[in-house]
Design a protein around this motif. Structure first.
Motif, mmCIF file in Angstrom:
data_model
loop_
_atom_site.group_PDB
_atom_site.id
_atom_site.type_symbol
_atom_site.label_atom_id
_atom_site.label_comp_id
_atom_site.label_asym_id
_atom_site.label_seq_id
_atom_site.Cartn_x
_atom_site.Cartn_y
_atom_site.Cartn_z
ATOM 1 N N GLU A 77 -1.635 13.416 1.170
ATOM 2 C CA GLU A 77 -1.547 13.389 2.629
ATOM 3 C C GLU A 77 -2.842 12.857 3.247
ATOM 4 O OE1 GLU A 77 0.818 14.091 4.781
ATOM 5 O OE2 GLU A 77 2.368 14.709 3.368
ATOM 6 N N LEU A 78 -3.950 13.277 2.689
ATOM 7 C CA LEU A 78 -5.236 12.792 3.212
ATOM 8 C C LEU A 78 -5.326 11.275 3.087
ATOM 9 C CD1 LEU A 78 -7.915 15.363 1.977
ATOM 10 C CD2 LEU A 78 -7.492 14.647 4.328
ATOM 11 N N GLY A 79 -4.975 10.788 1.926
ATOM 12 C CA GLY A 79 -5.036 9.341 1.715
ATOM 13 C C GLY A 79 -4.122 8.612 2.675
ATOM 14 N N GLU A 80 -2.923 9.133 2.896
ATOM 15 C CA GLU A 80 -1.976 8.456 3.785
ATOM 16 C C GLU A 80 -2.458 8.475 5.231
ATOM 17 O OE1 GLU A 80 1.794 10.275 3.131
ATOM 18 O OE2 GLU A 80 2.134 9.260 1.218
ATOM 19 N N ILE A 81 -2.954 9.603 5.644
ATOM 20 C CA ILE A 81 -3.440 9.700 7.029
ATOM 21 C C ILE A 81 -4.578 8.711 7.266
ATOM 22 C CG2 ILE A 81 -4.750 11.181 8.602
ATOM 23 C CD1 ILE A 81 -3.084 13.521 7.596
ATOM 24 N N LEU A 82 -5.507 8.678 6.325
ATOM 25 C CA LEU A 82 -6.675 7.825 6.515
ATOM 26 C C LEU A 82 -6.319 6.342 6.404
ATOM 27 C CD1 LEU A 82 -9.265 9.981 4.565
ATOM 28 C CD2 LEU A 82 -8.946 9.833 7.029
ATOM 29 N N ARG A 83 -5.427 6.019 5.496
ATOM 30 C CA ARG A 83 -5.022 4.619 5.388
ATOM 31 C C ARG A 83 -4.245 4.178 6.618
ATOM 32 N NH1 ARG A 83 -4.642 6.056 -0.052
ATOM 33 N NH2 ARG A 83 -2.465 6.700 0.141
ATOM 34 N N ALA A 84 -3.447 5.077 7.161
ATOM 35 C CA ALA A 84 -2.715 4.740 8.386
ATOM 36 C C ALA A 84 -3.680 4.513 9.535
ATOM 37 C CB ALA A 84 -1.746 5.863 8.728
ATOM 38 N N ALA A 85 -4.727 5.317 9.571
ATOM 39 C CA ALA A 85 -5.715 5.152 10.647
ATOM 40 C C ALA A 85 -6.447 3.820 10.519
ATOM 41 C CB ALA A 85 -6.718 6.304 10.602
ATOM 42 N N ALA A 86 -6.459 3.289 9.287
ATOM 43 C CA ALA A 86 -7.177 2.028 9.065
ATOM 44 C C ALA A 86 -6.312 0.808 9.337
ATOM 45 C CB ALA A 86 -7.685 1.978 7.616
ATOM 46 N N ASP A 87 -5.106 1.043 9.791
ATOM 47 C CA ASP A 87 -4.196 -0.077 10.023
ATOM 48 C C ASP A 87 -4.521 -0.735 11.366
ATOM 49 O OD1 ASP A 87 -2.170 -1.877 9.839
ATOM 50 O OD2 ASP A 87 -0.587 -0.475 10.424
ATOM 51 N N VAL A 88 -5.622 -1.401 11.413
ATOM 52 C CA VAL A 88 -6.059 -2.060 12.642
ATOM 53 C C VAL A 88 -6.441 -3.504 12.330
ATOM 54 C CG1 VAL A 88 -6.881 0.017 13.811
ATOM 55 C CG2 VAL A 88 -8.400 -1.193 12.242
ATOM 56 N N GLU A 89 -6.274 -4.339 13.296
ATOM 57 C CA GLU A 89 -6.668 -5.741 13.160
ATOM 58 C C GLU A 89 -8.097 -5.918 13.670
ATOM 59 O OE1 GLU A 89 -5.038 -8.282 11.838
ATOM 60 O OE2 GLU A 89 -3.356 -6.978 11.259
ATOM 61 N N LEU A 90 -8.833 -6.755 12.980
ATOM 62 C CA LEU A 90 -10.200 -7.032 13.425
ATOM 63 C C LEU A 90 -10.160 -7.779 14.763
ATOM 64 C CD1 LEU A 90 -13.285 -7.150 12.804
ATOM 65 C CD2 LEU A 90 -12.839 -9.401 11.782
ATOM 66 N N PRO A 91 -10.746 -7.216 15.780
ATOM 67 C CA PRO A 91 -10.762 -7.924 17.075
ATOM 68 C C PRO A 91 -11.568 -9.223 16.966
ATOM 69 C CG PRO A 91 -11.386 -5.601 17.323
ATOM 70 C CD PRO A 91 -11.402 -5.901 15.870
ATOM 71 N N ALA A 92 -11.015 -10.280 17.486
ATOM 72 C CA ALA A 92 -11.708 -11.572 17.416
ATOM 73 C C ALA A 92 -13.053 -11.508 18.132
ATOM 74 C CB ALA A 92 -10.830 -12.663 18.036
ATOM 75 N N ARG A 93 -13.097 -10.735 19.194
ATOM 76 C CA ARG A 93 -14.353 -10.688 19.940
ATOM 77 C C ARG A 93 -15.457 -10.010 19.127
ATOM 78 N NH1 ARG A 93 -11.004 -7.001 22.480
ATOM 79 N NH2 ARG A 93 -11.612 -4.817 22.257
ATOM 80 N N LEU A 94 -15.067 -9.083 18.245
ATOM 81 C CA LEU A 94 -16.075 -8.448 17.403
ATOM 82 C C LEU A 94 -16.659 -9.469 16.432
ATOM 83 C CD1 LEU A 94 -17.691 -6.119 16.279
ATOM 84 C CD2 LEU A 94 -15.709 -5.468 14.898
#
Lengths: 184, 489
Positions: B9-26
């Motif tokens: 569960e920990l792994g799934e929660i954290l991986r789901a939280a990492a499901d983000v796209e790198l903002p182009a402005r960054l």
């Protein structure tokens, strides 16, 4: 006997190119790590940027290019830790929980969802150092030794943080299970 | 919940939280950090215990750009030479439009600094001399070194290549065939080293940095007979951007530069001597001032003048790079440095020994008609070893020169000027300094505007100008060039 003063500029340029290339290759993964640690993509963007600024300012301390990942990772983790400590009164647990459910809605029952929600909440409420240790271990799958290198802490300290972090999460999980069980 | 399920569960929660796209402005913000931070580092120093050094070339450029805003330097660009790579060798002067020499305006907002010795007057007429194509190097290079070999060929080593990274490659220019050809490469890329011709024909490559972060103590010898580089002894200290000078007895003095401490760079005042007979380095006396990128010139009697360079001053608030205006003289007989006069200018970019024993120092002075504005303007000075003093020369025609080469007739060819009136870009103009009149006069223009090329006096009196960086794009240095030209006096 004059020397090519242009060399100084070439050196700075080479540094800038090396910095840009190395950070560009790792930026997405670093941003994701910051997001997981902070639980807030917006703040993670600022944290990643600020870590990159610090990395550039300390570029001279990077003695081995092959060590960039660990070197920059440590700067990033420190930046995230500072931010977590500054916002102790504002844990964005809802963000973490929301992201989890948006990413994986399995429909496996009210209790399971509640337990995950509680677990996400518990992660967000961990002490900053415990939270970072948990994220590095369960998200990046780093060993205690690798976490120690990444955070600058001793291996024993890392193991302790993992132990107490997990203990807190388990306690939160058990409390949630009891609550959900009681509601039934 | 079991341990296994908790782990999952920990792994799934954290991986789901990492499901983000790198903002182009960054990505854009991070990519612009080096240029943004370099611009501010000069005034702020470093943060967090380390420091970011403003490149010396940028210091010069900043001064020149500011100069342009106040003065403008149309006199430095006598006409516009057509762009385009040189295509042939010895093909005569590169066609160009008629040269129009503009008189340098007397500044109205800034008072002219009085010239105690150098004549100040109307713009001199065009001096003879022209550039002709000299073919192309095998590799584009900016910030390379060029060394005249005993057989008349020119060894060109390193520099930043097309991608902007230091290159390990080297090549030879043969004036008889007017062609470049590859020779052996250094074992690894390095930049900001020195290349010094030894009396036995070999070339000492000393110090530098590895193209990433590390100053180097290792040194190389290039042997023209084999066309190969091989390792020789190591310096006692790693040094990037040191100064190296061939002494009268065949040894090489290497002084200053950037060294390393556990976590940051450190400017060096120490010096050491390389003995080609033993291949070893031994410490000698230290300079009074730690310097990076100092200019040196031989003085009558075998002494060496050290002038300019950058010295870092650190306080609790951080570190600032400051020009080292105090000059020093090294005496090989005693192995010691002694203070001599100080530059009138803030910094020096080159020092050229003249035939009469004096030294022409090109640099810039920080003019402060308005105390809060760091306005710099080019300045030329003459160092007289008899008096140990610097005096101004050149008057209003003083160019912003980065390369100065003594010609057989005693004049000095100055290249590497910036067109400050055009955003600080490089220009193709060249000027000649005449010690007998103390004036600069425009001469022929290069076909290609370039900054920081190698400039080598050939045995026949011509001057090989190779590579360098092309026109800048804003704050971004121009691309390294592979073209070469010959100046015919």
């Amino acid at each position: 006997m004059a020397r090519p003063i242009q060399g100084a500029e070439a050196r700075e340029r080479a540094r800038a190119i090396a910095f840009t290339r190395l950070t560009a290759d790792r930026l997405a993964s670093c941003y994701r790590l910051a997001t997981v640690i902070l639980g807030d993509p917006i703040e993670a963007e600022d944290a990643t940027h600020d870590a990159a600024v610090r990395a550039w300012e300390r570029w001279g301390s990077l003695r081995d290019p092959d060590r960039f990942d660990a070197w920059f990772g440590r700067i990033l983790v420190n930046e995230c830790r500072d931010r977590l400590r500054r916002r102790r009164t504002r844990p964005p647990a809802a963000e973490l929980t929301e992201r989890y459910h948006a990413g994986r809605r399995l429909g496996d029952g009210t209790q399971a969802i509640a337990e995950r929600q509680a677990l996400a909440q518990a992660i967000a409420e961990l002490e900053p150092d415990h939270r970072i240790a948990i994220v590095l271990h369960y998200y990046l799958e780093l060993s205690a030794e690798q976490i120690a290198e990444r955070t600058g802490a001793r291996v024993g300290t890392v193991k302790s943080r993992l132990h107490y972090g997990l203990k807190a999460l388990r306690a939160a999980q058990d409390a949630s299970a009891r609550t959900e069980g009681g509601r039934r | 919940m079991s341990d296994e399920r908790l782990d999952r569960e920990l792994g799934e929660i954290l991986r789901a939280a990492a499901d983000v796209e790198l903002p182009a402005r960054l990505a854009d913000r991070v990519a612009s950090i080096p240029s943004r931070r370099s611009q501010s580092a000069a005034s702020r120093g470093a943060i967090g215990g380390a420091r970011t050094r403003l490149p010396i070339g940028s210091m010069a450029l900043v001064g020149v750009v500011i100069l342009a805003l106040v003065w403008g330097v149309p006199r430095l660009a006598p006409g516009f030479a057509p762009f385009g790579a040189a295509t042939a060798c010895g093909a005569g002067p590169t066609p160009r439009p008629p040269v129009t020499v503009k008189s340098g305006p007397t500044p109205t907002t800034l008072p002219a600094t009085p010239s105690p010795t150098g004549p100040v007057g109307p713009t001199p007429t065009q001096a003879p001399g022209y550039f002709e194509p000299a073919g192309s190097m095998t590799t584009s290079r900016a910030g390379a070194t060029a060394t005249l070999l005993l057989d008349g060929r020119v060894l060109i080593v390193g520099g930043s290549s097309g991608a902007g990274y230091p290159t390990a490659s080297a090549e030879l220019y043969d004036p008889e065939t007017c062609s470049f050809s590859a020779t052996g490469s250094m074992p690894a890329p390095r930049a900001n080293y020195t290349a010094t011709p030894l009396t036995d024909g070999r070339v000492l490559i000393a110090g530098g940095f590895d193209g990433f972060t590390n100053s180097l103590a290792t040194d190389l010898l290039y042997d023209p007979t084999t066309g190969a580089f091989r390792a020789t002894g190591s310096m006692t200290s790693p040094r990037s951007n040191p100064s190296a000078t061939l002494l009268g007895d065949g040894r090489v003095l290497i002084a200053g530069g950037e060294g390393v401490s556990p976590n940051h760079e450190v400017d060096l005042a120490s010096a050491e001597i390389y003995d080609p007979k033993t291949g070893r380095f031994t410490p000698t006396g230290s300079m009074g001032t730690a310097r990076v990128g100092a200019a040196t010139a031989p003085l009558p009697g075998g002494k060496i003048l050290f002038v300019g360079g950058v010295s870092t001053a650190c306080t609790a608030a951080g570190c600032d790079d400051r020009p080292a205006s105090a000059a020093e003289v090294y005496d090989p007989a005693t192995g010691t440095f002694s203070p001599t006069g100080s530059l009138l200018a803030g910094w020096a970019s080159s020092a050229t020994a003249l035939k009469d024993g004096r030294v022409l120092v090109l640099g810039a002075i920080r003019n402060l008609p308005i105390p809060v504005l760091p306005i710099m303007r080019p300045q030329a000075e003459l160092y007289d070893p008899k008096t140990g003093k610097f005096t101004m020369t050149g008057g209003h025609q003083t160019p912003v020169g980065m390369n100065a080469t003594l010609l057989p007739d005693g004049r000095v060819l100055v290249l590497g000027s910036f067109d400050a009136a055009n955003g600080g870009d490089t220009v193709s103009a060249a000027v000649l300094y005449d010690p007998t009149t103390g004036t600069f006069a425009p001469t022929g223009s290069m076909a290609v505007a370039r900054s920081g090329p190698t400039v080598t006096l050939l045995r026949d009196g011509r001057v090989l100008v190779a590579g360098g960086a092309g026109p800048r794009g804003g704050d971004v240095p121009g691309p390294p060039l592979d073209s070469a030209e010959l100046f015919v006096p």
